[in-house]
Design a protein around this motif. Structure first.
Motif, PDB file in Angstrom:
ATOM      1  N   ILE A 163     113.113  -6.064  37.546  1.00  0.00           N
ATOM      2  CA  ILE A 163     111.836  -6.613  37.677  1.00  0.00           C
ATOM      3  C   ILE A 163     111.392  -6.606  39.348  1.00  0.00           C
ATOM      4  O   ILE A 163     112.284  -7.061  40.038  1.00  0.00           O
ATOM      5  CB  ILE A 163     111.776  -7.890  37.066  1.00  0.00           C
ATOM      6  CG1 ILE A 163     112.202  -8.104  35.797  1.00  0.00           C
ATOM      7  CG2 ILE A 163     110.415  -8.797  37.440  1.00  0.00           C
ATOM      8  CD1 ILE A 163     112.227  -9.565  34.882  1.00  0.00           C
ATOM      9  N   SER A 164     110.428  -5.983  39.530  1.00  0.00           N
ATOM     10  CA  SER A 164     110.209  -5.654  40.843  1.00  0.00           C
ATOM     11  C   SER A 164     108.978  -6.742  41.109  1.00  0.00           C
ATOM     12  O   SER A 164     107.858  -6.756  40.470  1.00  0.00           O
ATOM     13  CB  SER A 164     109.552  -4.485  41.161  1.00  0.00           C
ATOM     14  OG  SER A 164     110.475  -3.252  40.922  1.00  0.00           O
ATOM     15  N   THR A 165     109.412  -7.674  41.963  1.00  0.00           N
ATOM     16  CA  THR A 165     108.370  -8.831  42.318  1.00  0.00           C
ATOM     17  C   THR A 165     107.733  -8.700  43.624  1.00  0.00           C
ATOM     18  O   THR A 165     108.622  -8.359  44.755  1.00  0.00           O
ATOM     19  CB  THR A 165     109.273 -10.211  42.349  1.00  0.00           C
ATOM     20  OG1 THR A 165     109.870 -10.545  41.107  1.00  0.00           O
ATOM     21  CG2 THR A 165     108.301 -11.306  42.605  1.00  0.00           C
ATOM     22  N   GLY A 166     106.391  -8.410  43.705  1.00  0.00           N
ATOM     23  CA  GLY A 166     105.891  -8.157  45.005  1.00  0.00           C
ATOM     24  C   GLY A 166     106.209  -6.976  45.849  1.00  0.00           C
ATOM     25  O   GLY A 166     106.191  -6.915  47.050  1.00  0.00           O
ATOM     26  N   ALA A 167     106.675  -6.171  44.857  1.00  0.00           N
ATOM     27  CA  ALA A 167     107.282  -4.745  45.737  1.00  0.00           C
ATOM     28  C   ALA A 167     106.044  -3.981  46.382  1.00  0.00           C
ATOM     29  O   ALA A 167     105.003  -3.688  45.786  1.00  0.00           O
ATOM     30  CB  ALA A 167     107.903  -3.818  44.597  1.00  0.00           C
ATOM     31  N   THR A 168     106.514  -3.249  47.528  1.00  0.00           N
ATOM     32  CA  THR A 168     105.289  -2.344  47.965  1.00  0.00           C
ATOM     33  C   THR A 168     105.397  -1.069  47.473  1.00  0.00           C
ATOM     34  O   THR A 168     104.165  -0.579  47.633  1.00  0.00           O
ATOM     35  CB  THR A 168     106.143  -2.259  49.576  1.00  0.00           C
ATOM     36  OG1 THR A 168     107.239  -1.904  49.675  1.00  0.00           O
ATOM     37  CG2 THR A 168     105.987  -3.646  50.232  1.00  0.00           C
ATOM     38  N   ASP A 169     106.418  -0.438  46.851  1.00  0.00           N
ATOM     39  CA  ASP A 169     106.182   0.561  46.118  1.00  0.00           C
ATOM     40  C   ASP A 169     106.767   0.397  44.749  1.00  0.00           C
ATOM     41  O   ASP A 169     107.744   1.077  44.588  1.00  0.00           O
ATOM     42  CB  ASP A 169     106.794   1.929  47.069  1.00  0.00           C
ATOM     43  CG  ASP A 169     106.442   3.055  46.460  1.00  0.00           C
ATOM     44  OD1 ASP A 169     105.694   3.606  45.391  1.00  0.00           O
ATOM     45  OD2 ASP A 169     107.072   4.285  47.183  1.00  0.00           O
ATOM     46  N   PRO A 170     106.218  -0.033  43.721  1.00  0.00           N
ATOM     47  CA  PRO A 170     106.831  -0.326  42.439  1.00  0.00           C
ATOM     48  C   PRO A 170     106.868   0.796  41.490  1.00  0.00           C
ATOM     49  O   PRO A 170     107.683   1.094  40.763  1.00  0.00           O
ATOM     50  CB  PRO A 170     105.839  -1.416  41.785  1.00  0.00           C
ATOM     51  CG  PRO A 170     104.582  -1.161  42.469  1.00  0.00           C
ATOM     52  CD  PRO A 170     104.820  -0.797  44.002  1.00  0.00           C
ATOM     53  N   ASP A 171     106.089   1.746  41.980  1.00  0.00           N
ATOM     54  CA  ASP A 171     106.048   3.054  41.052  1.00  0.00           C
ATOM     55  C   ASP A 171     107.242   3.929  41.542  1.00  0.00           C
ATOM     56  O   ASP A 171     107.767   4.525  40.488  1.00  0.00           O
ATOM     57  CB  ASP A 171     104.657   3.790  41.168  1.00  0.00           C
ATOM     58  CG  ASP A 171     103.401   3.050  40.463  1.00  0.00           C
ATOM     59  OD1 ASP A 171     103.719   2.183  39.833  1.00  0.00           O
ATOM     60  OD2 ASP A 171     102.394   3.649  40.932  1.00  0.00           O
ATOM     61  N   ARG A 172     107.662   3.930  42.499  1.00  0.00           N
ATOM     62  CA  ARG A 172     108.922   4.612  42.925  1.00  0.00           C
ATOM     63  C   ARG A 172     110.216   4.172  42.137  1.00  0.00           C
ATOM     64  O   ARG A 172     110.796   4.911  41.629  1.00  0.00           O
ATOM     65  CB  ARG A 172     109.067   4.756  44.526  1.00  0.00           C
ATOM     66  CG  ARG A 172     110.368   5.553  45.101  1.00  0.00           C
ATOM     67  CD  ARG A 172     110.767   5.256  46.567  1.00  0.00           C
ATOM     68  NE  ARG A 172     111.613   6.185  46.904  1.00  0.00           N
ATOM     69  CZ  ARG A 172     112.217   5.866  48.009  1.00  0.00           C
ATOM     70  NH1 ARG A 172     111.826   5.111  48.921  1.00  0.00           N
ATOM     71  NH2 ARG A 172     113.327   6.881  48.467  1.00  0.00           N
ATOM     72  N   ILE A 173     110.305   2.662  42.296  1.00  0.00           N
ATOM     73  CA  ILE A 173     111.405   2.019  41.683  1.00  0.00           C
ATOM     74  C   ILE A 173     111.063   2.453  40.043  1.00  0.00           C
ATOM     75  O   ILE A 173     112.248   2.409  39.348  1.00  0.00           O
ATOM     76  CB  ILE A 173     111.333   0.803  41.787  1.00  0.00           C
ATOM     77  CG1 ILE A 173     111.695   0.215  43.374  1.00  0.00           C
ATOM     78  CG2 ILE A 173     112.105  -0.244  40.891  1.00  0.00           C
ATOM     79  CD1 ILE A 173     111.273  -1.050  43.728  1.00  0.00           C
ATOM     80  N   SER A 174     109.869   2.445  39.576  1.00  0.00           N
ATOM     81  CA  SER A 174     109.836   2.533  37.974  1.00  0.00           C
ATOM     82  C   SER A 174     110.228   4.030  37.587  1.00  0.00           C
ATOM     83  O   SER A 174     110.828   4.033  36.566  1.00  0.00           O
ATOM     84  CB  SER A 174     108.390   2.295  37.583  1.00  0.00           C
ATOM     85  OG  SER A 174     107.992   0.893  37.718  1.00  0.00           O
ATOM     86  N   ALA A 175     109.842   4.885  38.525  1.00  0.00           N
ATOM     87  CA  ALA A 175     110.235   6.293  38.009  1.00  0.00           C
ATOM     88  C   ALA A 175     111.707   6.584  37.944  1.00  0.00           C
ATOM     89  O   ALA A 175     112.070   7.152  37.115  1.00  0.00           O
ATOM     90  CB  ALA A 175     109.435   7.194  39.193  1.00  0.00           C
ATOM     91  N   PHE A 176     112.248   5.733  39.246  1.00  0.00           N
ATOM     92  CA  PHE A 176     113.862   6.001  39.164  1.00  0.00           C
ATOM     93  C   PHE A 176     114.490   5.359  37.888  1.00  0.00           C
ATOM     94  O   PHE A 176     115.344   5.803  37.284  1.00  0.00           O
ATOM     95  CB  PHE A 176     114.452   5.493  40.529  1.00  0.00           C
ATOM     96  CG  PHE A 176     115.809   5.418  40.713  1.00  0.00           C
ATOM     97  CD1 PHE A 176     116.762   6.543  40.840  1.00  0.00           C
ATOM     98  CD2 PHE A 176     116.584   4.235  40.319  1.00  0.00           C
ATOM     99  CE1 PHE A 176     117.777   6.388  40.978  1.00  0.00           C
ATOM    100  CE2 PHE A 176     118.099   4.261  40.228  1.00  0.00           C
ATOM    101  CZ  PHE A 176     118.770   5.418  40.556  1.00  0.00           C
ATOM    102  N   CYS A 177     113.966   4.176  37.364  1.00  0.00           N
ATOM    103  CA  CYS A 177     114.440   3.452  36.228  1.00  0.00           C
ATOM    104  C   CYS A 177     114.443   4.321  35.189  1.00  0.00           C
ATOM    105  O   CYS A 177     115.036   4.123  34.351  1.00  0.00           O
ATOM    106  CB  CYS A 177     113.966   1.967  36.455  1.00  0.00           C
ATOM    107  SG  CYS A 177     114.682   0.566  37.567  1.00  0.00           S
TER     108      CYS A 177
END
Length: 345
Positions: free
Chosen positions: A129-143
């Motif tokens: 869960i990314s909370t207040g992330a500056t680049d959430p889409d990069r994290i989501s793509a990796f996951c």
């Protein structure tokens, strides 16, 4: 429910990188130089591993499990009540659901966020869960590449479902309260000043929308100079107001308790003119009710937000879907210490 894709293995990476599994293992565990593996091959393996969402597994025993029950959360800061409350309640609520929560703070640094996501995946987290992330889409793509569910909280993304506060509606209700109190206490109906935040930030932009909507509904024009969105910083908020000395009734919309620190500092320098200022803050701290001139604060409903995002764990939802949670308006009486709670949004 859609079946979760299997996790990438070093054998998959070896095939894609045209390398042996042992060479891939050496690159991923950092011993490739001792084996005299070329830099070119090491870079190729690393690129393939990142593209496939692979992270070195720090808990090999978890490979034998279908689920780890580990759930990770990335938070940007611990230095305000809102994010601190999110972290604390997340741990409590996750444990109550039989999950093992892991929380890491990344200081609003996109590289730290991404490294944290990779580490959580390496620990076989079932969900990040990314909370207040500056680049959430990069994290989501990796996951996604790693076969791990990702969700966004507080700030939305386009590559995973998100749960956020209804910032626009909450801001409009707060703006209405400040304008009403200025009219009731001073007999004025002038435009408020918007202080704090960054307009490149989703939440600040939505709050400004609500702020402007309420002014337009009352036929009040907001001068461009009244929007002082210079960042989430007490020093920047104080600096933005430093050249302004009210000569008549003044209303402020303060965007975050961080900015409120700077506003209070500025108020302390006004002397008797402080009595001409009324303000409200989008963010909640119980001490705010004791500050002179504060007419109300918007509290983001952490309990409801966490209940909603935890309810999504293990479930399928469209990427980019945003769930909005209404905020709570806490109004203070003229004595500054009589909170009345109402719904914002």
């Amino acid at each position: 429910m859609k079946k979760t894709p299997r996790r990438t293995t070093i054998y998959d990476i070896a095939q894609l990188a045209d390398a042996s599994p042992s060479a891939v293992s050496s690159v991923l565990n950092g011993t490739w130089k001792k084996r005299r593996i070329s830099v070119k091959l090491a870079e190729r393996v690393t690129q393939v591993a990142e593209a496939q969402g692979y992270a070195v597994n720090a808990q090999a025993s978890l490979l034998r499990r279908e689920k780890s029950n580990v759930i990770g959360m990335i938070v940007p800061k611990y230095d305000n009540r809102y994010f601190g409350q999110i972290a604390e309640r997340f741990e409590e609520m996750a444990r109550a659901r039989g999950l093992f929560p892991v929380v890491t703070c990344t200081q609003r640094d996109p590289e730290l966020e991404f490294e944290a996501a990779k580490e959580l995946v390496s620990w076989q987290a079932d969900c990040v869960i990314s909370t207040g992330a500056t680049d959430p889409d990069r994290i989501s793509a990796f996951c996604s590449a790693a076969g791990v569910q990702s969700l966004n909280l507080d700030l939305p993304g386009t590559a995973a479902p998100s749960v956020v506060s209804d910032n626009r509606a909450g801001a409009r209700v707060l703006t209405a309260l400040i304008l009403d109190r200025c009219a009731a206490e001073f007999g004025t109906s002038g435009a408020l000043r918007f202080v704090g935040g960054r307009l490149s930030d989703h939440n600040s932009a939505r709050r400004l929308e609500g702020f402007l909507e309420e002014h337009r509904a009352r036929g009040i024009e907001v001068p461009e100079a009244h929007v002082l969105a210079t960042g989430y910083s007490a020093d920047k908020a104080a600096a933005a107001l430093s050249g302004f000395r009210p000569t008549g009734p003044t209303g402020l919309f303060v965007n975050s308790t961080i900015a409120l620190e700077g506003v209070v500092r500025w108020l302390g320098e006004l002397g008797p003119a402080m009595d001409l200022v009324r303000y409200g803050c989008f963010d909640w701290d119980p001490f705010g009710g004791y500050l002179p001139g504060n007419v109300g604060m918007v509290e983001q409903d952490v309990e409801a937000m966490l209940s909603r995002v935890l309810g999504m764990v293990g479930e399928e939802a469209p990427a980019g879907e945003v769930s909005y949670v209404p905020c709570l308006l806490r109004e203070f009486g003229a004595d500054g210490v009589s909170p009345r709670t109402g719904q914002g949004g």
